[in-house]
Design an enzyme around this catalytic site. Structure first.
Site, short mmCIF file in Angstrom:
data_model
loop_
_atom_site.label_atom_id
_atom_site.label_comp_id
_atom_site.label_asym_id
_atom_site.label_seq_id
_atom_site.Cartn_x
_atom_site.Cartn_y
_atom_site.Cartn_z
N SER A 95 -10.51 -6.26 9.68
CA SER A 95 -11.64 -5.49 9.20
C SER A 95 -12.49 -6.45 8.39
CB SER A 95 -11.12 -4.34 8.35
OG SER A 95 -12.14 -3.43 8.09
N GLU B 61 -6.48 -1.50 15.36
CA GLU B 61 -7.12 -2.34 14.35
C GLU B 61 -6.20 -3.47 13.89
OE1 GLU B 61 -8.28 -0.25 10.82
OE2 GLU B 61 -8.50 -2.11 9.70
N ARG C 161 2.22 0.50 10.39
CA ARG C 161 1.82 0.94 9.06
C ARG C 161 3.01 0.83 8.10
NH1 ARG C 161 -2.79 3.73 7.99
NH2 ARG C 161 -3.02 4.14 10.21
N ARG D 200 0.72 -6.96 12.30
CA ARG D 200 0.16 -6.38 13.53
C ARG D 200 -0.06 -7.45 14.59
NH1 ARG D 200 -3.98 -1.54 11.52
NH2 ARG D 200 -2.37 -0.37 10.42
N ARG E 288 0.82 -1.21 0.00
CA ARG E 288 0.00 0.00 0.00
C ARG E 288 0.85 1.26 0.00
NH1 ARG E 288 -5.02 -1.72 3.98
NH2 ARG E 288 -5.48 -3.64 2.80
#
Length: 424
Positions: free
Chosen positions: A352, A349, A277, A391, A262
RNA sequence: GGAGAGAUGGCCGAGCGGCUGAAGGCGCUCCCCUGCUAAGGGAGUAAACGGUUUGUCCCGUUUCGAGGGUUCGAAUCCCUCUCUCUCCGCCA
């Protein structure tokens, strides 16, 4: 995309619903374009119909040995008129398409109101954050000395937001992947798939990343227009693109482990520390293709499958439902799972899980044959992380750390770590 | 990388300027026949879009890998591209 017919016939209802997201639908412009479209399309089709009839007559006359010159003259002008009308229609339709492709999905009625993440609603909580009798370090500090997690090396090899893992941490990372895949395939009924990490434009359009969110993607230079996948959702969900699936084959449940890439333009300055991230991270992704009636039950089930990963790892987490303004473009309803990170003293998070209703399926032309109507109808698509591996690694390191800086290996991972119970 | 072949409906497969939205087969649906099973007989069966109606009826348009061209008319002829297969080379 939404059903164009619905946009046409219930435009005020649609606009009203989209307002919940903070999306303003330009009703007047859309209605005007639509009126023009209708007029033009009817005219074009009429011209085509006349042209077809004339051409058929020429064929018959020719076969009968009659003089076709008068007929030919008649049809000449028709052709020019038709070409103009067609050109105009194509232009108008592309304008309409552009607008429609930019409209987000309608929300499920259970989705709470709200503009941003502050309005998300906690649904449930599992586990209690551990009480440390020392000050817990975050994952960066924890791995600093051993160099098992090296952001400097990532920078050297590539740039910021890349990481190098070494030794026991690299192995733990791999163990997490194996554990998740085994759990989902053996206990939750998913089929493991291996997919390309490069996809084409059609695939990205199908799941909704294009045309609107291209700036988040890494694109390859070269002869072919390829993009690095931002999530396995793209290749896996696109497996059903342009397919008509037998009702008996549903639901399709796929699990895939892939790296994700990303660019996340605009995210700079946020989460710059550590591996929360990254431009490249691993994820185990769950995808379900279901009959419309099964979708909401499936959404709960899929989310539950992700929760179980956290529970087996004994990581405290909470489940939240995203509010209207925070729900993604293609999603009708999304649950986020947030894991407790002692290093940050907050929930972050880690998964999702979304139900996209027929929004992706319409773009994908992914259908099933409904035995009741015997006609092809759109499937519903769902996906969720089960889980984001990087994560999860962070969560394990931080939650299982000991005062001496060592890290215990969660019970369920030891088999994947050759029996090792502690990383020193 | 070199040489050749191909891309047609849910699937297989004919068609190679007008009578083809597309033969034939498989599959599927319905009906008949046979005491279950197997076999047999008959009928139906592409999608998208639009108009109309809101009645799943009717009418029209588009679609034979994608895009462009020739023509009054293209699945059929020409050009470009993409993909697949076969053979050779190279390679994990």
């Amino acid at each position: 995309m939404l059903d164009p017919k619905q946009i046409r016939t219930e435009i005020t209802v649609v606009a009203e619903q989209l307002k919940r997201r903070g999306f303003v639908l330009d009703v007047i412009a859309l209605e005007q374009l639509e009126a023009e479209r209708k007029k033009l399309q009817v005219r074009t089709q009429e011209l085509q119909s006349r042209r077809n009839a004339r051409s058929k007559a020429i064929g018959k006359a020719k076969a009968a040995g009659e003089d076709i010159a008068p007929l030919m003259a008649e049809v000449g002008k028709l052709g020019e008129e038709l070409a103009d009308a067609e050109k105009e229609l194509v232009l108008l339709q592309s304008k309409l398409d552009e607008i429609q492709w930019g409209i987000p999905n309608l929300l499920n009625e259970d989705v709470p109101d709200g503009q941003d993440e502050s309005a998300n609603v906690e649904v449930s909580k599992w586990g209690t954050p551990r009480q440390f009798d020392f000050k817990p370090k975050d994952h960066v500090e924890l791995t600093e000395k051993s160099n098992r997690l090296s952001f400097d090396q990532g920078v050297k090899l590539t740039g910021s937001r890349f990481v190098v893992m070494q030794g026991a941490v690299a192995r733990l990372h791999r163990a997490l992947i194996q554990f998740m895949l085994d759990l989902h395939t053996q206990e939750h009924g998913y089929r493991e798939v291996y997919v390309p990490y490069l996809v084409n434009r059609d695939s990205l359009f199908g799941t909704g990343q294009l045309p609107k969110f291209g700036e988040d993607l890494f694109a390859l230079k070269g002869e072919n227009e390829y993009f690095l996948i931002p999530t396995a959702e793209v290749p896996v969900t696109n497996l059903v693109r342009d397919e008509i699936i037998d009702a008996k084959a549903l639901p399709l449940k796929y699990v895939a482990h892939t790296p994700c890439f990303r660019a996340e333009a605009g995210s700079y300055g946020k989460d710059t520390r550590g591996m929360i991230r990254q431009h490249q991270f691993e994820k185990v992704e769950l995808v379900q293709i279901v009959k419309p009636d099964d979708a909401w039950r499936a959404h709960e089930e899929l989310t539950r499958h992700a929760e179980i990963v956290l529970e087996k790892l004994e990581l405290p987490y909470r489940k939240i439902v995203l509010c209207a303004g925070d729900t993604g473009f293609s999603s009708a309803k999304t649950y986020d799972l947030e894991v407790w990170l002692p290093g940050q003293q907050c929930y972050r998070e880690i998964s999702s899980c979304s139900c996209f209703t027929d929004f992706q399926a319409r773009r994908l032309k992914a259908r099933w044959r409904n035995p009741e109507s015997n006609k092809p109808e759109l499937v519903y698509t769902l996906n969720g992380s089960g889980l984001a591996v990087g994560r999860t690694l962070v969560a394990v390191l931080e939650n299982y750390q000991q005062a001496d800086g060592s890290v215990n290996v969660p019970e369920v991972l030891r088999g994947y770590m050759g029996g090792v119970s502690k990383i020193v």
